[in-house]
Design a protein around this motif. Sequence first.
Motif, PDB file in Angstrom:
ATOM      1  N   VAL A 185      66.066 -22.595  91.108  1.00  0.00           N
ATOM      2  CA  VAL A 185      64.641 -22.912  91.044  1.00  0.00           C
ATOM      3  C   VAL A 185      64.395 -24.165  91.869  1.00  0.00           C
ATOM      4  O   VAL A 185      64.965 -25.220  91.601  1.00  0.00           O
ATOM      5  N   ASN A 186      63.567 -24.066  92.895  1.00  0.00           N
ATOM      6  CA  ASN A 186      63.324 -25.196  93.788  1.00  0.00           C
ATOM      7  C   ASN A 186      62.053 -25.955  93.452  1.00  0.00           C
ATOM      8  O   ASN A 186      61.838 -27.046  93.955  1.00  0.00           O
ATOM      9  N   ASN A 187      61.189 -25.353  92.621  1.00  0.00           N
ATOM     10  CA  ASN A 187      59.925 -26.015  92.295  1.00  0.00           C
ATOM     11  C   ASN A 187      59.620 -25.884  90.815  1.00  0.00           C
ATOM     12  O   ASN A 187      60.031 -24.937  90.155  1.00  0.00           O
ATOM     13  N   MET A 188      58.908 -26.879  90.323  1.00  0.00           N
ATOM     14  CA  MET A 188      58.367 -26.784  88.974  1.00  0.00           C
ATOM     15  C   MET A 188      56.858 -26.965  89.093  1.00  0.00           C
ATOM     16  O   MET A 188      56.356 -27.483  90.100  1.00  0.00           O
ATOM     17  N   TYR A 189      56.137 -26.521  88.082  1.00  0.00           N
ATOM     18  CA  TYR A 189      54.681 -26.500  88.158  1.00  0.00           C
ATOM     19  C   TYR A 189      54.073 -27.363  87.060  1.00  0.00           C
ATOM     20  O   TYR A 189      54.552 -27.374  85.921  1.00  0.00           O
ATOM     21  N   ASN A 190      53.018 -28.089  87.424  1.00  0.00           N
ATOM     22  CA  ASN A 190      52.341 -28.973  86.495  1.00  0.00           C
ATOM     23  C   ASN A 190      51.299 -28.167  85.718  1.00  0.00           C
ATOM     24  O   ASN A 190      50.180 -27.950  86.175  1.00  0.00           O
ATOM     25  N   THR A 191      51.692 -27.717  84.531  1.00  0.00           N
ATOM     26  CA  THR A 191      50.797 -26.859  83.738  1.00  0.00           C
ATOM     27  C   THR A 191      49.593 -27.621  83.197  1.00  0.00           C
ATOM     28  O   THR A 191      48.593 -27.002  82.818  1.00  0.00           O
ATOM     29  N   ARG A 192      49.670 -28.952  83.143  1.00  0.00           N
ATOM     30  CA  ARG A 192      48.533 -29.738  82.653  1.00  0.00           C
ATOM     31  C   ARG A 192      47.341 -29.645  83.598  1.00  0.00           C
ATOM     32  O   ARG A 192      46.192 -29.795  83.189  1.00  0.00           O
ATOM     33  N   GLN A 212      46.928 -10.593  87.131  1.00  0.00           N
ATOM     34  CA  GLN A 212      46.415  -9.223  87.047  1.00  0.00           C
ATOM     35  C   GLN A 212      46.563  -8.505  88.394  1.00  0.00           C
ATOM     36  O   GLN A 212      46.885  -7.313  88.441  1.00  0.00           O
ATOM     37  N   GLU A 213      46.338  -9.243  89.472  1.00  0.00           N
ATOM     38  CA  GLU A 213      46.499  -8.659  90.810  1.00  0.00           C
ATOM     39  C   GLU A 213      47.961  -8.299  91.084  1.00  0.00           C
ATOM     40  O   GLU A 213      48.257  -7.280  91.717  1.00  0.00           O
ATOM     41  N   ASN A 214      48.883  -9.161  90.623  1.00  0.00           N
ATOM     42  CA  ASN A 214      50.307  -8.937  90.872  1.00  0.00           C
ATOM     43  C   ASN A 214      50.920  -7.886  89.952  1.00  0.00           C
ATOM     44  O   ASN A 214      52.046  -7.438  90.176  1.00  0.00           O
ATOM     45  N   LYS A 215      50.167  -7.509  88.918  1.00  0.00           N
ATOM     46  CA  LYS A 215      50.702  -6.569  87.926  1.00  0.00           C
ATOM     47  C   LYS A 215      51.110  -5.245  88.558  1.00  0.00           C
ATOM     48  O   LYS A 215      52.104  -4.627  88.167  1.00  0.00           O
ATOM     49  N   GLN A 216      50.349  -4.803  89.563  1.00  0.00           N
ATOM     50  CA  GLN A 216      50.627  -3.510  90.179  1.00  0.00           C
ATOM     51  C   GLN A 216      51.919  -3.520  91.003  1.00  0.00           C
ATOM     52  O   GLN A 216      52.441  -2.451  91.359  1.00  0.00           O
ATOM     53  N   GLU A 217      52.442  -4.715  91.319  1.00  0.00           N
ATOM     54  CA  GLU A 217      53.672  -4.825  92.099  1.00  0.00           C
ATOM     55  C   GLU A 217      54.931  -4.851  91.231  1.00  0.00           C
ATOM     56  O   GLU A 217      56.038  -4.916  91.753  1.00  0.00           O
ATOM     57  N   ILE A 218      54.762  -4.812  89.919  1.00  0.00           N
ATOM     58  CA  ILE A 218      55.918  -4.848  89.014  1.00  0.00           C
ATOM     59  C   ILE A 218      56.627  -3.503  89.029  1.00  0.00           C
ATOM     60  O   ILE A 218      56.005  -2.452  88.846  1.00  0.00           O
ATOM     61  N   ASP A 219      57.925  -3.546  89.255  1.00  0.00           N
ATOM     62  CA  ASP A 219      58.751  -2.341  89.362  1.00  0.00           C
ATOM     63  C   ASP A 219      59.439  -2.075  88.021  1.00  0.00           C
ATOM     64  O   ASP A 219      60.252  -2.884  87.560  1.00  0.00           O
ATOM     65  N   GLU A 220      59.123  -0.948  87.396  1.00  0.00           N
ATOM     66  CA  GLU A 220      59.666  -0.632  86.078  1.00  0.00           C
ATOM     67  C   GLU A 220      60.742   0.453  86.129  1.00  0.00           C
ATOM     68  O   GLU A 220      61.080   1.053  85.099  1.00  0.00           O
ATOM     69  N   THR A 221      61.310   0.693  87.293  1.00  0.00           N
ATOM     70  CA  THR A 221      62.306   1.770  87.409  1.00  0.00           C
ATOM     71  C   THR A 221      63.587   1.456  86.642  1.00  0.00           C
ATOM     72  O   THR A 221      64.183   2.333  86.021  1.00  0.00           O
ATOM     73  N   THR A 222      64.044   0.192  86.705  1.00  0.00           N
ATOM     74  CA  THR A 222      65.233  -0.235  85.951  1.00  0.00           C
ATOM     75  C   THR A 222      64.939  -1.572  85.308  1.00  0.00           C
ATOM     76  O   THR A 222      63.996  -2.277  85.691  1.00  0.00           O
ATOM     77  N   ILE A 223      65.776  -1.956  84.345  1.00  0.00           N
ATOM     78  CA  ILE A 223      65.560  -3.230  83.662  1.00  0.00           C
ATOM     79  C   ILE A 223      65.723  -4.413  84.607  1.00  0.00           C
ATOM     80  O   ILE A 223      64.993  -5.400  84.531  1.00  0.00           O
ATOM     81  N   SER A 232      60.942  -8.360  89.478  1.00  0.00           N
ATOM     82  CA  SER A 232      59.549  -8.244  89.936  1.00  0.00           C
ATOM     83  C   SER A 232      58.603  -9.015  89.024  1.00  0.00           C
ATOM     84  O   SER A 232      57.598  -9.577  89.492  1.00  0.00           O
ATOM     85  N   LEU A 233      58.901  -9.085  87.730  1.00  0.00           N
ATOM     86  CA  LEU A 233      58.067  -9.847  86.809  1.00  0.00           C
ATOM     87  C   LEU A 233      58.149 -11.337  87.106  1.00  0.00           C
ATOM     88  O   LEU A 233      57.132 -12.048  87.109  1.00  0.00           O
ATOM     89  N   VAL A 234      59.363 -11.826  87.388  1.00  0.00           N
ATOM     90  CA  VAL A 234      59.538 -13.242  87.745  1.00  0.00           C
ATOM     91  C   VAL A 234      58.769 -13.566  89.022  1.00  0.00           C
ATOM     92  O   VAL A 234      58.102 -14.607  89.122  1.00  0.00           O
ATOM     93  N   ARG A 235      58.866 -12.691  90.015  1.00  0.00           N
ATOM     94  CA  ARG A 235      58.135 -12.913  91.270  1.00  0.00           C
ATOM     95  C   ARG A 235      56.630 -12.973  91.032  1.00  0.00           C
ATOM     96  O   ARG A 235      55.925 -13.790  91.623  1.00  0.00           O
ATOM     97  N   ALA A 236      56.125 -12.086  90.166  1.00  0.00           N
ATOM     98  CA  ALA A 236      54.692 -12.062  89.878  1.00  0.00           C
ATOM     99  C   ALA A 236      54.242 -13.362  89.220  1.00  0.00           C
ATOM    100  O   ALA A 236      53.192 -13.926  89.563  1.00  0.00           O
ATOM    101  N   ILE A 237      55.018 -13.857  88.270  1.00  0.00           N
ATOM    102  CA  ILE A 237      54.673 -15.105  87.570  1.00  0.00           C
ATOM    103  C   ILE A 237      54.743 -16.290  88.524  1.00  0.00           C
ATOM    104  O   ILE A 237      53.854 -17.155  88.535  1.00  0.00           O
TER     105      ILE A 237
END
Length: 366
Positions: free
Chosen positions: A196-203, A215-226, A232-237
């Motif tokens: 992990v090269n970056n952290m995010y300031n949630t405040r 919501q836009e990135n949701k369609q790019e999530i690949d559910e073929t395998t665990i 893909s979920l990590v990339r979306a977040i």
Amino acid sequence: MIDIVLLQEPLIQQHKVYAFEENRQIHKGDRAGAAVIILNEELRIINTSDYVVTIKISKKDETCAITVVSAYFKYNMPTLCFVEKLHTILENERRVLIGADINAHSKLWHCADQNDRGRTVEGLIEDHDLRIANRRTQLMAYEREGMGSSNIDVTLSTSNISDQISGWSVSNNTDSDHNTLMYTLKIDSRRLPEGVNNMYNTRKADWSKFTTKLQENKQEIDETTINAFAKSLVRAIQSSAKASMPSGSCKRRSGKQPWWNDHLTKLKKILDRNRRNGLNTTNKPEYNALRNAYLKEIRSAKMAAWRCFSNDININAWGKAFRWAKKGTKRPNILSTMVDTNGDMTTTWDDTAELLLETFFPRRNR
């Protein structure tokens, strides 16, 4: 086939190490205490000094590079001088292998006794969580008629490459009073997973924007395998966080320990600055005084941290101090996913437990 040879106390004549005159060799001169013989031309040099020689080896991929060090702890010089050099290397390099004649005794590397020099080296090993490759063998690393025998030659590595070292052995195949330590170092040609090269300031996050982007990135999530789903979920977040909140570097300083503090950082900067300015050669007594003050503060900080840690058992009888006293630094291995008979990965704790139960206690036996 041997690729490199790490030498301590080499015999050097006319700028060439005896018996290796035709090979590429790295050392500081005719009076050098350490040298590296290069039998594989793909290796490159990164640093050289009188008693510590450092090279970096890789298979055309810097993310897999390993820093290899040959070090000689000269018997009539303080062990702290050499520990300090290795400390600097270990702070700046991620994957390190060290071959050293440390002239020190400890039961950690299978000596019969322990001395002050050994305790100093043990401190370096503890500070950087190093692994000792030495194994107990009938043949000692050092044997000299009239002087006895001992294991003063040590092979150390950072924990992230310890499982790449195999076949460690001692051989009597030279006329030296030091026997030959031989082992295989496997260089992984695969690219290491990026951290992990970056952290995010949630405040300061724009949560409305984060939700919209997710919501836009949701369609790019690949559910073929665990595995594909997780990646893909990590990339979306990460993509959503990058678009909706400020980020900053979170690179962790290598080798930094829990007992480290701002005062030690200041003392180390002063010591490094004076070393770069040549104080260790122009005014050695003053430099030694600065170095000793720095090392004294390190010992004090470590002792204070240890007292705080050990005092925890008086407050919490079943806390960290108790667990460490019972099991040491060993971390428990917890299985979370396994491959079943069909070649599929289990996806829940229940599936994993059921697979283990069915494997070792089939239903027909229950």
